[in-house]
Motif scaffolding. Structure first.
Motif, short mmCIF file in Angstrom:
data_model
loop_
_atom_site.label_atom_id
_atom_site.label_comp_id
_atom_site.label_asym_id
_atom_site.label_seq_id
_atom_site.Cartn_x
_atom_site.Cartn_y
_atom_site.Cartn_z
N ALA A 15 0.83 -1.21 0.00
CA ALA A 15 0.00 0.00 0.00
C ALA A 15 0.86 1.26 0.00
N ALA A 16 2.08 1.16 0.56
CA ALA A 16 2.98 2.30 0.62
C ALA A 16 3.82 2.45 -0.65
N GLY A 17 3.66 1.54 -1.61
CA GLY A 17 4.36 1.67 -2.88
C GLY A 17 5.46 0.67 -3.12
N PHE A 18 5.66 -0.30 -2.21
CA PHE A 18 6.66 -1.33 -2.42
C PHE A 18 6.16 -2.36 -3.43
N VAL A 19 7.09 -2.94 -4.17
CA VAL A 19 6.77 -3.97 -5.16
C VAL A 19 7.41 -5.28 -4.71
N PRO A 20 6.61 -6.30 -4.42
CA PRO A 20 7.21 -7.57 -3.97
C PRO A 20 7.84 -8.33 -5.12
N GLU A 21 8.95 -9.00 -4.83
CA GLU A 21 9.58 -9.88 -5.79
C GLU A 21 9.19 -11.32 -5.46
N GLU A 22 9.79 -12.26 -6.15
CA GLU A 22 9.41 -13.66 -5.96
C GLU A 22 9.78 -14.13 -4.55
N PRO A 23 8.86 -14.76 -3.84
CA PRO A 23 9.20 -15.26 -2.49
C PRO A 23 10.31 -16.30 -2.55
N GLU A 24 11.14 -16.28 -1.52
CA GLU A 24 12.21 -17.25 -1.37
C GLU A 24 12.00 -18.00 -0.05
N THR A 25 12.70 -19.09 0.12
CA THR A 25 12.62 -19.88 1.35
C THR A 25 13.95 -19.81 2.07
N LEU A 26 13.90 -19.44 3.35
CA LEU A 26 15.11 -19.46 4.17
C LEU A 26 15.39 -20.89 4.59
#
Length: 273
Positions: free
Chosen positions: A109-120
């Motif tokens: 909502a603040a303008g961030f764009v998510p990238e592909e999730p990764e697994t730790l």
């Protein structure tokens, strides 16, 4: 990310079999007590946020946050203002167990764009295969100078289809400033670079990070990725770092879990700017 202090690695208390204990240890040593990961970088603690600020070619972003529904929006706005004032794009490294539960929604909502999730993923170095046979004609070499870094960047660009310029600058800086904690490895097939990866040691934590493992398309499925993991695990253990962590994409997660890595949580980079 590279940790460049020179104190001896901290012992890992007890057997590292419990995922909850491992995750708490990871959060403490590599996020809340983070160290700068390159020349010109600094770790800043502001309220319930730990972030790194450095040159434009370095990694800039939020490493850890201890937020709740009351404090999250103001903290998000504060980080945007900080990096915007410096003219730097940055990343909020969001983990699946970070609070509040809707932090990802608030970031978007603040303008961030998510990238592909990764697994730790985390593993004990000694529990991994000691060696994986290399295909005929392939050797592993440490990349220590300009030519070695060029080969690593070439693999990165061919394997991932992205610009390797920032990696080249960051890797040259890290190798010059902290060669004891950063190792780049390239796989050469009859002299041609076909695979590459990095090992980063975090002194004082007991952890080492496996980063950037990439194989050019025509060499995938021949054991090179597994060989690079085994090689770096041996190096880490020999240098007293007994826990390995990886942020794994879906393509590499099954390979790493078959080798003995345990999934602890997810991590989703959120980019701003």
């Amino acid at each position: 990310m590279t940790r460049m202090r020179s104190e001896p690695p901290a012992p890992v208390p007890g057997p590292p079999a419990d995922p909850a204990r491992l995750l708490a240890l990871y959060d403490l040593r590599l996020r809340r007590e983070a160290r700068p990961d390159g020349p010109g970088c600094r770790i800043e603690r502001t309220g319930a946020v730990v972030r790194q600020t450095g040159p434009a070619h370095a990694w800039n972003g939020v490493l850890w946050s201890g937020l709740d529904a009351r404090t999250a929006d103001a903290a998000i706005a504060g980080q945007i203002a900080h990096y915007r004032a410096l003219g730097l794009p940055f990343e909020w490294k969001l983990y699946g167990h970070d609070g509040p539960a809707d932090l990802g929604e608030r970031l978007r909502a603040a303008g961030f764009v998510p990238e592909e999730p990764e697994t730790l993923l985390v593993a004990e170095a000694s529990a991994l295969p000691a060696e994986v046979p290399l295909p005929p004609g392939v050797v592993l070499r440490e990349a220590t100078g300009e030519e070695g870094v060029r080969q690593v960047v070439e693999v990165h660009e061919r394997a991932f289809g992205t610009d390797g310029g920032p990696l080249r600058r960051a890797l040259l800086d890290a190798l010059a400033a902290s060669p004891r904690t950063v190792t780049a490895v390239v796989a050469l097939a009859d002299g041609v670079p076909v695979g590459a990866a990095r090992l980063e040691l975090y002194p004082g934590t007991g952890f080492a990070g496996l980063w950037g493992g990439g194989i050019v398309e025509e060499w995938r499925g021949r054991g090179l990725y597994r060989a690079l993991v085994a090689h770096r695990a041996r190096l880490a253990a020999a240098r007293g770092h007994h826990l390995l962590h990886v942020d794994a994409l879906p393509t590499s997660r099954p390979i790493l879990q078959r080798l003995g890595f345990t999934a602890l949580t997810t991590t989703t980079p959120h980019r701003y700017g």
